[in-house]
Design a protein around this motif. Structure first.
Motif, PDB file in Angstrom:
ATOM      1  N   SER A  47       0.830  -1.207   0.000  1.00  0.00           N
ATOM      2  CA  SER A  47       0.000   0.000   0.000  1.00  0.00           C
ATOM      3  C   SER A  47       0.861   1.252   0.000  1.00  0.00           C
ATOM      4  CB  SER A  47      -0.920  -0.017   1.218  1.00  0.00           C
ATOM      5  OG  SER A  47      -1.763  -1.141   1.191  1.00  0.00           O
ATOM      6  N   LYS A  48       1.919   1.227   0.823  1.00  0.00           N
ATOM      7  CA  LYS A  48       2.814   2.379   0.877  1.00  0.00           C
ATOM      8  C   LYS A  48       3.494   2.611  -0.463  1.00  0.00           C
ATOM      9  CE  LYS A  48       6.609   4.279   3.636  1.00  0.00           C
ATOM     10  NZ  LYS A  48       7.537   4.020   4.767  1.00  0.00           N
ATOM     11  N   PHE A  88       0.895   3.893  -2.934  1.00  0.00           N
ATOM     12  CA  PHE A  88       0.590   5.309  -2.711  1.00  0.00           C
ATOM     13  C   PHE A  88       1.717   6.201  -3.212  1.00  0.00           C
ATOM     14  CE2 PHE A  88       0.712   9.100   0.000  1.00  0.00           C
ATOM     15  CZ  PHE A  88      -0.540   9.624  -0.291  1.00  0.00           C
TER      16      PHE A  88
END
Length: 483
Positions: A138-139, A142
């Motif tokens: 997810s990081k 993003f």
């Protein structure tokens, strides 16, 4: 089922705690023995084992121990008291180097529990690892999205800039006309002419959309002193509107223009072109051609005259041209002779000389007449000199105020470049013209020095008075425009 002493000892040693201290765990040893007996094989194996145990008991002289094992009960039933023999405990055997692992129901349960715990720990570890990987993904996602969004914004801005540059390069003629009009309002006539030229270059030759651009460029060129360029633009307008016929017999067919060509105010564009060309001819001192254009405008009707600037402007221009084309009047033979005296056609008879003076032509003394004549001669001489100096003075004034007619600060700051040293004008910098009060003070000082009453004939030359009058008028116009 019986077990040998050796088997019992081995089972007890296998269940001995790893520290080597503590009590024997008989129950666990029995479970080990029962597990070994259950997994040992068929009946043949049991009989063989039993035989071996019997032989061992016989050899040692000890009775065999038997027990009954119930699958549902882990307890071992001891033999009857009558058959139980007590024997001294044998010395402990040394522990094997690698004892066999305990196998039994509890051992299986412990192993299952350990396996379940290990599996649970492994599942928990996998879940934690999956959660950690998901968080990292997810990081990373993003960060990638943020970078992609930033790249998108940068790329879009760059693309819009490039598109703007391309659009500016291929801008429509109307945009160049608007830019030229803005420059013209600010007094930047050279820049205005350049913008109009860019718009003209984008249109096909001899097309109707060229008319306003050509007229505007002619006006800008006329203001910047390019009379010949203004004449060319106005002549091009006449060629587009009137065609090959042009002006026939000093007249133009105003009524037939609307029916012959469609689109645009042809009459208005034609009148503007004629008026500007007449002024350009005047600037070039081509008085006969300027007179012809003024006469065409006067005879074309009220609508054409109004579009060209009005009947008054046309009449004044026509009068100037006629005055310049008219021959100069002959000088008077005698200013003292009466103008109404008839000429004598016969030879006069000689008369005796007398001391009576001739009667004066005007009332007054002779000094007044001579002063009047002297003033008239001086004025005529000054007029001739003004006509001679007109071009050079106009060039100096245009060089001083060109492109900044409405900029009062710029005009005041550059006065030292056009005024003569005897006037003793001190140069003013732009840093001294920041506030409105500073501008007003410098303007009043300049007007006081350049006022026509201050420029006397005895203290200035004709050229200085011409320059002073032009500068005085330009400053007043800029001041009025500023207000």
């Amino acid at each position: 089922m019986g077990f040998s002493v050796q088997q019992a000892q081995t089972a007890l040693i296998a269940t001995l705690p790893s520290s080597g201290s503590g009590e024997w765990d008989v129950q666990a040893a029995l479970e080990v023995l029962m597990e070994q007996a259950g997994g040992g094989g068929g009946g043949g194996g049991s009989e063989q084992q039993t035989g071996e145990n019997d032989s061992d008991d016989d050899e040692e002289g000890m009775p065999r121990f038997r027990r009954d094992y119930d699958d549902d009960d882990d307890d071992v039933r001891p033999p009857p008291p009558s058959t139980r023999r007590h024997r001294p405990p044998s010395p402990p055997h040394p522990a094997p180097s690698a004892p066999a692992p305990a196998t039994g129901r509890r051992a299986r349960e412990a192993a299952a529990a350990a396996a379940s715990s290990s599996s649970s720990e492994r599942d928990t570890s996998v879940e934690d690892r999956a959660a950690e990987l998901l968080a990292q993904a997810s990081k990373i996602g993003f960060s990638v999205f943020k970078s992609a969004n930033q790249y998108w914004e940068t790329g879009r801005a760059t693309l819009q800039k490039k598109i703007g540059e391309v659009v500016a390069d291929v801008a429509p003629p109307s945009s160049h006309e608007e830019t030229g009009n803005a420059h013209y309002k600010l007094g930047r006539f050279s820049e205005a002419a350049t913008s109009y030229s860019l718009g003209i270059s984008l249109l096909p030759p001899l097309s109707l959309p060229l008319l306003p651009l050509l007229n505007n460029r002619a006006a800008a060129r006329l203001q910047s002193g390019d009379a010949n360029g203004a004449i060319e633009d106005c002549s091009m307008v006449l060629q587009i509107v009137l065609g090959e016929t042009g002006i026939v017999g000093g007249r133009i067919d105003v009524v037939g223009l609307a029916s012959e060509k469609e689109g645009g105010d042809l009459v208005g564009q034609l009148a503007k072109a004629l008026g500007k060309r007449a002024k350009a001819y005047e600037s070039a001192e081509k008085w006969d051609k300027a007179k012809d254009d003024y006469e065409v405008l006067r005879g074309a009707g009220e609508a054409v005259a109004k579009a060209a600037g009005g009947t008054k402007l046309i009449a004044e221009g026509l009068a100037r041209c006629r005055q310049m084309l008219a021959p100069p009047p002959p000088p008077p033979t005698s200013s003292l002779a009466p103008s109404s005296a008839p000429r004598r056609t016969r030879t006069p008879t000689p008369t005796p000389p007398t001391n009576k003076p001739p009667p004066p032509a005007v009332l007054g003394s002779g000094d007044a007449v001579r002063a009047l004549r002297s003033a008239a001669d001086a004025q005529a001489l000054e007029d001739d000199l003004r006509l001679t100096l007109k071009d050079s003075v106009d060039a100096k004034i245009q060089s001083w105020k060109g492109g900044k007619e409405a900029n009062l600060r710029a005009l005041i700051a550059s006065l030292d470049s056009v005024l003569w040293p005897e006037l003793e004008w001190k140069k003013v910098g732009m840093h001294e013209l920041v506030s409105e009060g500073q501008v007003k003070v410098r303007y009043v000082r300049a007007i006081a020095k350049l006022h026509p009453d201050k420029l006397s004939v005895g203290s200035t030359t004709v050229e200085q008075r011409m320059i002073g009058g032009s500068v005085f008028a330009a400053l007043n116009e800029a001041w009025n425009a500023k207000k």
